[in-house]
Design an enzyme around this catalytic site. Structure first.
Site, PDB file in Angstrom:
ATOM      1  N   ARG A 148     -61.858 -51.903 -46.053  1.00 21.38           N
ATOM      2  CA  ARG A 148     -60.236 -51.845 -46.090  1.00 21.38           C
ATOM      3  C   ARG A 148     -59.974 -52.363 -44.681  1.00 21.38           C
ATOM      4  O   ARG A 148     -60.838 -52.400 -43.803  1.00 21.38           O
ATOM      5  CB  ARG A 148     -59.742 -50.275 -45.946  1.00 21.38           C
ATOM      6  CG  ARG A 148     -60.176 -49.476 -47.551  1.00 21.38           C
ATOM      7  CD  ARG A 148     -60.022 -48.140 -47.327  1.00 21.38           C
ATOM      8  NE  ARG A 148     -60.330 -47.566 -48.616  1.00 21.38           N
ATOM      9  CZ  ARG A 148     -61.273 -46.866 -48.914  1.00 21.38           C
ATOM     10  NH1 ARG A 148     -62.259 -46.563 -48.049  1.00 21.38           N
ATOM     11  NH2 ARG A 148     -61.564 -46.244 -50.066  1.00 21.38           N
ATOM     12  N   LYS A 173     -61.787 -43.889 -45.498  1.00 19.01           N
ATOM     13  CA  LYS A 173     -60.720 -42.923 -46.195  1.00 19.01           C
ATOM     14  C   LYS A 173     -61.177 -41.499 -46.258  1.00 19.01           C
ATOM     15  O   LYS A 173     -62.242 -41.233 -46.498  1.00 19.01           O
ATOM     16  CB  LYS A 173     -60.351 -43.480 -47.384  1.00 19.01           C
ATOM     17  CG  LYS A 173     -59.026 -42.845 -48.016  1.00 19.01           C
ATOM     18  CD  LYS A 173     -58.642 -43.891 -49.314  1.00 19.01           C
ATOM     19  CE  LYS A 173     -57.208 -43.444 -49.821  1.00 19.01           C
ATOM     20  NZ  LYS A 173     -56.911 -44.122 -50.821  1.00 19.01           N
ATOM     21  N   HIS A 238     -55.989 -56.526 -48.598  1.00 16.10           N
ATOM     22  CA  HIS A 238     -56.725 -55.883 -49.975  1.00 16.10           C
ATOM     23  C   HIS A 238     -57.017 -56.745 -50.888  1.00 16.10           C
ATOM     24  O   HIS A 238     -57.922 -56.372 -51.768  1.00 16.10           O
ATOM     25  CB  HIS A 238     -55.554 -54.736 -50.561  1.00 16.10           C
ATOM     26  CG  HIS A 238     -55.980 -53.960 -51.305  1.00 16.10           C
ATOM     27  ND1 HIS A 238     -57.024 -52.917 -51.001  1.00 16.10           N
ATOM     28  CD2 HIS A 238     -56.128 -53.733 -52.785  1.00 16.10           C
ATOM     29  CE1 HIS A 238     -57.288 -52.100 -51.982  1.00 16.10           C
ATOM     30  NE2 HIS A 238     -56.914 -52.712 -53.262  1.00 16.10           N
ATOM     31  N   ARG A 241     -60.587 -57.245 -50.630  1.00 12.73           N
ATOM     32  CA  ARG A 241     -61.393 -56.191 -50.963  1.00 12.73           C
ATOM     33  C   ARG A 241     -61.598 -56.124 -52.454  1.00 12.73           C
ATOM     34  O   ARG A 241     -62.688 -55.963 -53.042  1.00 12.73           O
ATOM     35  CB  ARG A 241     -60.767 -55.015 -50.483  1.00 12.73           C
ATOM     36  CG  ARG A 241     -61.382 -53.585 -50.791  1.00 12.73           C
ATOM     37  CD  ARG A 241     -60.774 -52.372 -50.258  1.00 12.73           C
ATOM     38  NE  ARG A 241     -61.166 -51.138 -50.939  1.00 12.73           N
ATOM     39  CZ  ARG A 241     -61.903 -50.588 -50.482  1.00 12.73           C
ATOM     40  NH1 ARG A 241     -62.828 -50.649 -49.781  1.00 12.73           N
ATOM     41  NH2 ARG A 241     -62.240 -49.035 -51.310  1.00 12.73           N
ATOM     42  N   HIS A 264     -65.470 -45.411 -52.445  1.00 11.71           N
ATOM     43  CA  HIS A 264     -64.606 -44.387 -53.447  1.00 11.71           C
ATOM     44  C   HIS A 264     -65.384 -43.073 -53.667  1.00 11.71           C
ATOM     45  O   HIS A 264     -66.480 -43.097 -53.754  1.00 11.71           O
ATOM     46  CB  HIS A 264     -64.348 -44.959 -54.855  1.00 11.71           C
ATOM     47  CG  HIS A 264     -63.547 -46.267 -54.876  1.00 11.71           C
ATOM     48  ND1 HIS A 264     -63.650 -47.356 -55.639  1.00 11.71           N
ATOM     49  CD2 HIS A 264     -62.484 -46.523 -54.179  1.00 11.71           C
ATOM     50  CE1 HIS A 264     -62.623 -48.398 -55.477  1.00 11.71           C
ATOM     51  NE2 HIS A 264     -61.994 -47.729 -54.428  1.00 11.71           N
ATOM     52  N   TYR A 273     -60.130 -48.988 -60.691  1.00 11.22           N
ATOM     53  CA  TYR A 273     -59.814 -50.167 -59.814  1.00 11.22           C
ATOM     54  C   TYR A 273     -60.293 -51.374 -60.347  1.00 11.22           C
ATOM     55  O   TYR A 273     -59.737 -52.662 -60.107  1.00 11.22           O
ATOM     56  CB  TYR A 273     -60.946 -49.954 -58.698  1.00 11.22           C
ATOM     57  CG  TYR A 273     -60.552 -50.685 -57.311  1.00 11.22           C
ATOM     58  CD1 TYR A 273     -59.479 -50.518 -56.281  1.00 11.22           C
ATOM     59  CD2 TYR A 273     -61.291 -51.809 -56.924  1.00 11.22           C
ATOM     60  CE1 TYR A 273     -59.215 -50.982 -55.397  1.00 11.22           C
ATOM     61  CE2 TYR A 273     -60.920 -52.481 -56.000  1.00 11.22           C
ATOM     62  CZ  TYR A 273     -60.052 -52.185 -55.025  1.00 11.22           C
ATOM     63  OH  TYR A 273     -59.926 -52.855 -53.668  1.00 11.22           O
TER      64      TYR A 273
END
Length: 297
Positions: A148, A173, A238, A241, A264, A273
Protein backbone atom coordinates in the site's frame (compact mmCIF):
# COMPACT_ATOMS: atom_id res chain seq x y z
CA UNK A 1 9.63 16.73 22.04
CA UNK A 2 6.20 16.36 20.46
CA UNK A 3 6.21 19.80 18.81
CA UNK A 4 9.66 19.24 17.28
CA UNK A 5 8.16 16.46 15.14
CA UNK A 6 5.57 18.70 13.50
CA UNK A 7 6.16 19.91 9.94
CA UNK A 8 4.62 23.38 9.61
CA UNK A 9 6.04 24.14 6.17
CA UNK A 10 4.88 21.45 3.71
CA UNK A 11 1.16 22.29 3.73
CA UNK A 12 0.04 25.87 4.58
CA UNK A 13 -1.94 25.98 7.81
CA UNK A 14 -1.30 22.33 8.71
CA UNK A 15 1.04 20.94 11.35
CA UNK A 16 1.93 17.54 9.87
CA UNK A 17 3.24 14.73 12.04
CA UNK A 18 6.65 13.63 10.73
CA UNK A 19 7.01 10.53 12.90
CA UNK A 20 5.60 7.03 12.43
CA UNK A 21 2.07 6.66 11.04
CA UNK A 22 -0.69 4.09 10.83
CA UNK A 23 -3.20 4.35 7.96
CA UNK A 24 -2.10 7.96 7.48
CA UNK A 25 -2.65 8.98 11.10
CA UNK A 26 0.32 10.08 13.20
CA UNK A 27 1.32 7.54 15.85
CA UNK A 28 2.91 8.60 19.15
CA UNK A 29 4.74 6.24 21.51
CA UNK A 30 3.69 7.20 25.03
CA UNK A 31 6.00 7.14 28.13
CA UNK A 32 6.48 3.83 30.00
CA UNK A 33 3.51 2.94 32.15
CA UNK A 34 1.10 5.05 30.10
CA UNK A 35 -1.88 3.24 28.61
CA UNK A 36 -2.57 2.89 25.80
CA UNK A 37 1.05 2.51 24.75
CA UNK A 38 0.47 4.25 21.39
CA UNK A 39 -1.90 7.11 20.65
CA UNK A 40 -2.95 9.12 17.58
CA UNK A 41 -0.75 12.20 17.22
CA UNK A 42 -3.70 14.50 16.49
CA UNK A 43 -5.40 13.39 19.75
CA UNK A 44 -2.23 14.19 21.72
CA UNK A 45 -2.01 17.58 19.99
CA UNK A 46 -5.60 18.44 20.93
CA UNK A 47 -5.10 17.37 24.54
CA UNK A 48 -1.94 19.46 24.83
CA UNK A 49 -3.89 22.42 23.47
CA UNK A 50 -6.84 21.84 25.84
CA UNK A 51 -4.60 21.14 28.83
CA UNK A 52 -6.56 17.99 29.72
CA UNK A 53 -7.45 14.52 28.51
CA UNK A 54 -10.28 14.10 25.99
CA UNK A 55 -13.54 13.29 27.82
CA UNK A 56 -13.99 9.48 28.00
CA UNK A 57 -17.67 9.31 26.98
CA UNK A 58 -21.00 11.11 26.64
CA UNK A 59 -24.32 10.66 28.39
CA UNK A 60 -25.68 8.59 25.50
CA UNK A 61 -22.72 6.21 25.53
CA UNK A 62 -20.74 7.66 22.59
CA UNK A 63 -17.00 7.86 23.07
CA UNK A 64 -15.36 11.24 22.60
CA UNK A 65 -12.36 11.46 20.31
CA UNK A 66 -10.25 14.02 18.45
CA UNK A 67 -11.96 14.75 15.12
CA UNK A 68 -10.50 16.61 12.17
CA UNK A 69 -12.39 19.61 10.80
CA UNK A 70 -12.86 18.47 7.22
CA UNK A 71 -13.95 21.93 6.16
CA UNK A 72 -10.41 23.18 6.94
CA UNK A 73 -8.23 20.26 5.92
CA UNK A 74 -8.49 16.55 5.20
CA UNK A 75 -5.02 15.54 6.35
CA UNK A 76 -5.09 12.60 8.75
CA UNK A 77 -1.60 13.51 9.96
CA UNK A 78 -2.50 17.15 10.70
CA UNK A 79 -1.98 18.10 14.36
CA UNK A 80 -2.94 21.77 14.20
CA UNK A 81 -5.39 22.27 17.12
CA UNK A 82 -7.30 24.80 15.02
CA UNK A 83 -8.12 21.95 12.61
CA UNK A 84 -9.32 19.63 15.40
CA UNK A 85 -12.22 19.42 17.81
CA UNK A 86 -13.40 17.15 20.62
CA UNK A 87 -16.34 15.17 19.33
CA UNK A 88 -17.89 11.76 18.72
CA UNK A 89 -17.65 9.34 15.78
CA UNK A 90 -21.26 10.26 14.97
CA UNK A 91 -20.30 13.95 14.65
CA UNK A 92 -17.33 12.95 12.51
CA UNK A 93 -19.64 11.02 10.16
CA UNK A 94 -21.98 14.02 9.91
CA UNK A 95 -19.03 16.21 8.96
CA UNK A 96 -18.16 13.76 6.19
CA UNK A 97 -21.71 13.96 4.85
CA UNK A 98 -21.75 17.75 5.07
CA UNK A 99 -18.85 18.07 2.65
CA UNK A 100 -20.08 15.25 0.41
CA UNK A 101 -17.38 12.82 1.48
CA UNK A 102 -19.90 10.26 2.65
CA UNK A 103 -21.92 10.36 -0.57
CA UNK A 104 -21.09 7.36 -2.67
CA UNK A 105 -21.22 7.48 -6.44
CA UNK A 106 -20.06 5.02 -9.04
CA UNK A 107 -16.95 3.17 -7.99
CA UNK A 108 -14.22 3.43 -10.57
CA UNK A 109 -12.52 0.06 -11.06
CA UNK A 110 -8.77 -0.16 -10.75
CA UNK A 111 -7.20 -0.42 -14.20
CA UNK A 112 -4.26 -2.78 -14.40
CA UNK A 113 -0.94 -1.52 -15.69
CA UNK A 114 0.77 -3.37 -18.52
CA UNK A 115 4.56 -3.78 -18.71
CA UNK A 116 4.50 -1.18 -21.50
CA UNK A 117 2.62 1.24 -19.21
CA UNK A 118 5.13 0.82 -16.41
CA UNK A 119 8.09 1.14 -18.77
CA UNK A 120 6.64 4.42 -20.08
CA UNK A 121 6.08 5.72 -16.55
CA UNK A 122 9.66 4.90 -15.59
CA UNK A 123 10.97 6.64 -18.71
CA UNK A 124 8.98 9.72 -17.68
CA UNK A 125 11.11 9.88 -14.51
CA UNK A 126 14.50 11.50 -14.94
CA UNK A 127 17.26 8.89 -14.90
CA UNK A 128 19.84 11.42 -13.66
CA UNK A 129 18.16 13.84 -11.22
CA UNK A 130 17.88 12.96 -7.55
CA UNK A 131 14.09 13.26 -7.53
CA UNK A 132 13.82 11.19 -10.72
CA UNK A 133 15.91 8.36 -9.26
CA UNK A 134 13.81 8.48 -6.08
CA UNK A 135 10.51 8.45 -8.00
CA UNK A 136 11.69 5.52 -10.12
CA UNK A 137 12.52 3.64 -6.90
CA UNK A 138 9.08 4.39 -5.46
CA UNK A 139 7.27 3.18 -8.59
CA UNK A 140 9.35 0.01 -8.88
CA UNK A 141 8.93 -0.73 -5.16
CA UNK A 142 5.14 -0.36 -5.38
CA UNK A 143 5.03 -2.57 -8.48
CA UNK A 144 7.37 -5.34 -7.33
CA UNK A 145 6.21 -5.50 -3.69
CA UNK A 146 2.47 -4.82 -3.82
CA UNK A 147 2.71 -2.49 -0.82
CA UNK A 148 0.00 0.00 0.00
CA UNK A 149 1.25 3.54 -0.63
CA UNK A 150 1.21 4.36 3.10
CA UNK A 151 3.24 1.22 3.83
CA UNK A 152 5.85 2.10 1.21
CA UNK A 153 6.22 5.69 2.41
CA UNK A 154 6.44 4.59 6.05
CA UNK A 155 9.47 2.36 5.35
CA UNK A 156 12.57 3.27 7.32
CA UNK A 157 16.18 2.30 6.57
CA UNK A 158 16.09 -0.35 9.30
CA UNK A 159 13.20 -2.04 7.45
CA UNK A 160 15.19 -2.68 4.27
CA UNK A 161 17.22 -5.89 3.82
CA UNK A 162 18.58 -5.90 0.28
CA UNK A 163 20.62 -9.06 0.89
CA UNK A 164 17.58 -11.11 1.84
CA UNK A 165 15.32 -9.10 -0.52
CA UNK A 166 12.76 -8.28 2.16
CA UNK A 167 10.90 -5.22 3.44
CA UNK A 168 9.63 -5.06 7.01
CA UNK A 169 6.19 -3.44 7.16
CA UNK A 170 5.97 -2.46 10.82
CA UNK A 171 2.50 -0.93 10.84
CA UNK A 172 0.35 -2.23 8.00
CA UNK A 173 -3.42 -2.05 7.81
CA UNK A 174 -4.86 -2.76 11.23
CA UNK A 175 -1.42 -1.96 12.70
CA UNK A 176 -0.21 -5.43 11.66
CA UNK A 177 3.45 -6.23 10.99
CA UNK A 178 4.55 -8.42 8.09
CA UNK A 179 7.60 -9.21 5.98
CA UNK A 180 7.23 -8.56 2.24
CA UNK A 181 9.42 -10.09 -0.45
CA UNK A 182 10.91 -8.09 -3.33
CA UNK A 183 12.97 -9.10 -6.34
CA UNK A 184 16.43 -8.02 -7.47
CA UNK A 185 15.21 -5.25 -9.85
CA UNK A 186 13.42 -3.61 -6.92
CA UNK A 187 16.51 -3.98 -4.75
CA UNK A 188 18.64 -2.40 -7.49
CA UNK A 189 16.26 0.57 -7.78
CA UNK A 190 16.32 1.06 -4.00
CA UNK A 191 20.13 0.82 -3.99
CA UNK A 192 20.38 3.50 -6.69
CA UNK A 193 18.21 5.79 -4.58
CA UNK A 194 20.14 5.03 -1.36
CA UNK A 195 23.31 6.20 -3.07
CA UNK A 196 21.75 9.66 -3.66
CA UNK A 197 19.44 10.30 -0.68
CA UNK A 198 20.18 12.35 2.44
CA UNK A 199 22.31 10.20 4.74
CA UNK A 200 20.77 11.72 7.89
CA UNK A 201 17.16 10.83 7.05
CA UNK A 202 15.32 8.02 8.86
CA UNK A 203 12.72 7.10 6.24
CA UNK A 204 13.61 5.45 2.94
CA UNK A 205 11.72 7.79 0.61
CA UNK A 206 12.41 11.41 1.52
CA UNK A 207 12.37 14.92 0.13
CA UNK A 208 15.57 16.79 -0.71
CA UNK A 209 15.45 18.37 2.76
CA UNK A 210 15.15 15.01 4.50
CA UNK A 211 11.51 14.57 5.70
CA UNK A 212 9.38 11.63 4.59
CA UNK A 213 7.59 11.94 1.24
CA UNK A 214 3.86 12.37 1.83
CA UNK A 215 0.97 10.64 0.07
CA UNK A 216 -0.48 13.77 -1.63
CA UNK A 217 2.84 14.20 -3.45
CA UNK A 218 2.46 10.71 -4.98
CA UNK A 219 -1.20 11.36 -5.83
CA UNK A 220 -0.16 14.39 -7.87
CA UNK A 221 2.99 12.79 -9.29
CA UNK A 222 1.37 9.73 -10.90
CA UNK A 223 -1.17 11.55 -13.14
CA UNK A 224 1.61 13.93 -14.19
CA UNK A 225 3.86 11.02 -15.15
CA UNK A 226 0.98 9.32 -16.95
CA UNK A 227 0.40 12.43 -19.06
CA UNK A 228 4.10 12.67 -19.89
CA UNK A 229 4.12 8.97 -20.77
CA UNK A 230 1.06 9.26 -23.03
CA UNK A 231 -1.05 6.89 -20.90
CA UNK A 232 -4.77 7.64 -21.06
CA UNK A 233 -5.93 5.27 -18.31
CA UNK A 234 -6.18 6.40 -14.69
CA UNK A 235 -2.84 5.82 -12.94
CA UNK A 236 -2.72 5.80 -9.15
CA UNK A 237 -0.74 4.03 -6.45
CA UNK A 238 -3.27 1.23 -5.89
CA UNK A 239 -2.97 0.22 -9.55
CA UNK A 240 0.60 -0.94 -8.87
CA UNK A 241 -0.60 -3.10 -5.95
CA UNK A 242 -3.41 -4.67 -7.99
CA UNK A 243 -1.04 -5.22 -10.93
CA UNK A 244 1.47 -6.95 -8.65
CA UNK A 245 -1.21 -9.30 -7.30
CA UNK A 246 -2.51 -10.13 -10.80
CA UNK A 247 0.99 -10.81 -12.09
CA UNK A 248 1.57 -13.25 -9.21
CA UNK A 249 -1.72 -14.98 -10.03
CA UNK A 250 -0.77 -15.37 -13.70
CA UNK A 251 2.61 -16.74 -12.59
CA UNK A 252 0.59 -19.41 -10.75
CA UNK A 253 1.49 -18.25 -7.25
CA UNK A 254 -1.03 -19.70 -4.79
CA UNK A 255 -3.73 -17.50 -3.26
CA UNK A 256 -2.43 -18.03 0.32
CA UNK A 257 1.00 -16.77 -0.74
CA UNK A 258 -0.54 -13.74 -2.49
CA UNK A 259 -2.63 -13.10 0.63
CA UNK A 260 0.51 -13.09 2.77
CA UNK A 261 2.35 -10.76 0.38
CA UNK A 262 -0.54 -8.27 0.27
CA UNK A 263 -1.24 -8.41 4.00
CA UNK A 264 -4.90 -9.38 3.70
CA UNK A 265 -6.44 -10.60 6.96
CA UNK A 266 -8.20 -13.54 5.30
CA UNK A 267 -8.11 -15.48 2.04
CA UNK A 268 -11.63 -14.43 1.05
CA UNK A 269 -10.45 -10.83 0.76
CA UNK A 270 -7.70 -11.91 -1.64
CA UNK A 271 -10.12 -14.01 -3.71
CA UNK A 272 -12.53 -11.07 -4.03
CA UNK A 273 -9.61 -8.75 -4.77
CA UNK A 274 -8.63 -10.90 -7.75
CA UNK A 275 -12.19 -11.83 -8.71
CA UNK A 276 -12.18 -9.66 -11.84
CA UNK A 277 -9.02 -11.31 -13.19
CA UNK A 278 -9.24 -14.31 -15.46
CA UNK A 279 -7.79 -17.39 -13.81
CA UNK A 280 -4.68 -18.61 -15.74
CA UNK A 281 -5.98 -22.20 -16.01
CA UNK A 282 -9.39 -21.01 -17.23
CA UNK A 283 -7.73 -18.70 -19.74
CA UNK A 284 -5.53 -21.56 -21.02
CA UNK A 285 -8.53 -23.88 -21.42
CA UNK A 286 -10.73 -21.30 -23.18
CA UNK A 287 -7.93 -20.15 -25.50
CA UNK A 288 -7.47 -23.73 -26.78
CA UNK A 289 -11.12 -24.11 -27.82
CA UNK A 290 -11.99 -24.39 -31.52
CA UNK A 291 -15.21 -23.76 -33.39
CA UNK A 292 -17.46 -26.70 -34.29
CA UNK A 293 -16.94 -27.95 -37.82
CA UNK A 294 -18.92 -26.10 -40.49
CA UNK A 295 -19.86 -23.05 -38.39
CA UNK A 296 -17.96 -20.62 -40.57
CA UNK A 297 -18.35 -22.58 -43.79
Amino acid sequence: SFYARLDRDSVPGCHLWSGSKTNGYGRVSMPPGYMPRHRPAHAVALELHLGRRIAPDTDDGWKFQANHRDDLCRRRDCCNPEHLYEGTPRQNARDFMAIGKGVKGKKRPTELLTPADIAALLRACSASSVSGIRNRAILITLWRSGLRISEALDLELRDIDLDRLTLNVRHGKGDKQRMVAIDQPAADAISAWLARRSAAATHLFTTHAGPRINTPYIRKLLPRLATAAGISKRVHAHAFRKTHACELLHERVSLPMIQKQLGHSNLTTTAIYLGTVTDPELQAVVSRRTLPAGVLA
